[in-house]
Design a protein around this motif. Sequence first.
Motif, PDB file in Angstrom:
ATOM      1  N   LYS A  91      44.439  75.041   4.646  1.00  0.00           N
ATOM      2  CA  LYS A  91      45.075  74.354   5.932  1.00  0.00           C
ATOM      3  C   LYS A  91      44.306  73.199   6.803  1.00  0.00           C
ATOM      4  N   VAL A  92      43.931  72.251   5.806  1.00  0.00           N
ATOM      5  CA  VAL A  92      42.945  71.297   6.482  1.00  0.00           C
ATOM      6  C   VAL A  92      43.817  70.181   7.130  1.00  0.00           C
ATOM      7  N   PHE A 142      35.631  68.898   3.186  1.00  0.00           N
ATOM      8  CA  PHE A 142      35.567  69.568   1.956  1.00  0.00           C
ATOM      9  C   PHE A 142      34.286  69.478   1.429  1.00  0.00           C
ATOM     10  N   PRO A 143      33.250  70.271   2.259  1.00  0.00           N
ATOM     11  CA  PRO A 143      31.979  70.441   1.609  1.00  0.00           C
ATOM     12  C   PRO A 143      31.690  71.019   0.384  1.00  0.00           C
ATOM     13  N   SER A 172      31.862  60.358   3.610  1.00  0.00           N
ATOM     14  CA  SER A 172      31.429  61.131   4.568  1.00  0.00           C
ATOM     15  C   SER A 172      32.319  62.290   5.175  1.00  0.00           C
ATOM     16  N   LEU A 173      33.653  61.497   5.659  1.00  0.00           N
ATOM     17  CA  LEU A 173      34.662  62.135   6.238  1.00  0.00           C
ATOM     18  C   LEU A 173      35.162  63.325   5.270  1.00  0.00           C
ATOM     19  N   LEU A 174      35.355  62.996   3.907  1.00  0.00           N
ATOM     20  CA  LEU A 174      35.696  63.880   3.057  1.00  0.00           C
ATOM     21  C   LEU A 174      34.822  65.083   2.730  1.00  0.00           C
ATOM     22  N   VAL A 222      40.567  68.744  -4.384  1.00  0.00           N
ATOM     23  CA  VAL A 222      40.629  68.719  -2.819  1.00  0.00           C
ATOM     24  C   VAL A 222      42.100  69.004  -2.268  1.00  0.00           C
ATOM     25  N   ILE A 223      42.967  68.721  -2.740  1.00  0.00           N
ATOM     26  CA  ILE A 223      44.559  68.886  -2.262  1.00  0.00           C
ATOM     27  C   ILE A 223      44.887  70.259  -2.264  1.00  0.00           C
ATOM     28  N   THR A 224      44.340  71.163  -3.394  1.00  0.00           N
ATOM     29  CA  THR A 224      44.500  72.608  -3.358  1.00  0.00           C
ATOM     30  C   THR A 224      43.866  73.249  -2.506  1.00  0.00           C
TER      31      THR A 224
END
Length: 321
Positions: free
Chosen positions: A235-236, A293-294, A287-289, A227-229
């Motif tokens: 640029k999230v 990040f689908p 949900s937000l994640l 997720v972080i990468t």
Amino acid sequence: MSGGLRVTVTGGAGFIGSNLVSWLLREAAVGRITVVDDCSTGSTDLLGGDLAEVDFRCGSVLDADLMGRAVAGADAVVHLAALPSVPRSVKDPLASHHANATGTLQVLEAARRAGGPLVIAASSSSVYGAQPNLPKAEYDRPIPLSPYAVSKLAAEAYLGAYHACYGLPVLPLRFFNVYGPRQRAGHAYAAVVPAWIDAALHGRAVTVHGDGAQTRDLTCVDTVCQVITTAITGKVVSPWPVNLALGTRTSLLDLARVLGDVLGAPLRVEHTGPRPGDVTHSQADPSLLLNLFPDVRPVVLREGLERTVAWHRDRTARERG
């Protein structure tokens, strides 16, 4: 390394940080990586051969001059440096506040002075505290139960304020019980997974605080790094905190059972009294994640525990010579 995104990782010699550095070194879009760590809870040993591939700065995020130099020219800053552990914060709340809240403020100030790189920072599911709703959603009211949780809530609030006041691109991520390779045991504040694996490998019983019915949304460190990468390369940005967990719910007794299966022998469990500040149940609403990040592909619990046990077995074998 030349070209590509320039990333600064605070706490990069710690458990999550060292795993993230390995991920970033494999990412074609990333160029220079700067690591800041005072090695108070981490160790350059966790970086292994990756240490030679990064610009390592030994020092604290509370050092404004050091942070100014480390963040200069960065496209993204991943702020993982912290003084972890709820029990540690109960014992020494001031140290927890200085490291986690003031430390985050120093990182944000360095980023503001550096022209505004993306700042991704680790918060914690502990901020939900006594909030009874399950699963925990980001719009639920935080009711922190420990100084550690309060310090993390302050840190994520600072990120939102810097976005509002200075236009700084930010992404506060609420971690939920992250586990995986490189997470060490052998100290008073070790997390449950490494503590139990270490105990089992050395023939000791594992300690369960309370009845073991308390639940956790266990998240493999590889999922966190993925997720972080993606956040760095894509640029999230989100001024609001984002749960970094997938909504699983595992009781401590179920964790002991699965770990026993992976280890090949049941764990011997000893119960003791509950700990002050501990949260009874923890489960994320993802949900937000998943909206941001689908494409995230979480590591399932058994697979993550197999990787973790393999790392601990290898480390134990090397220590025994």
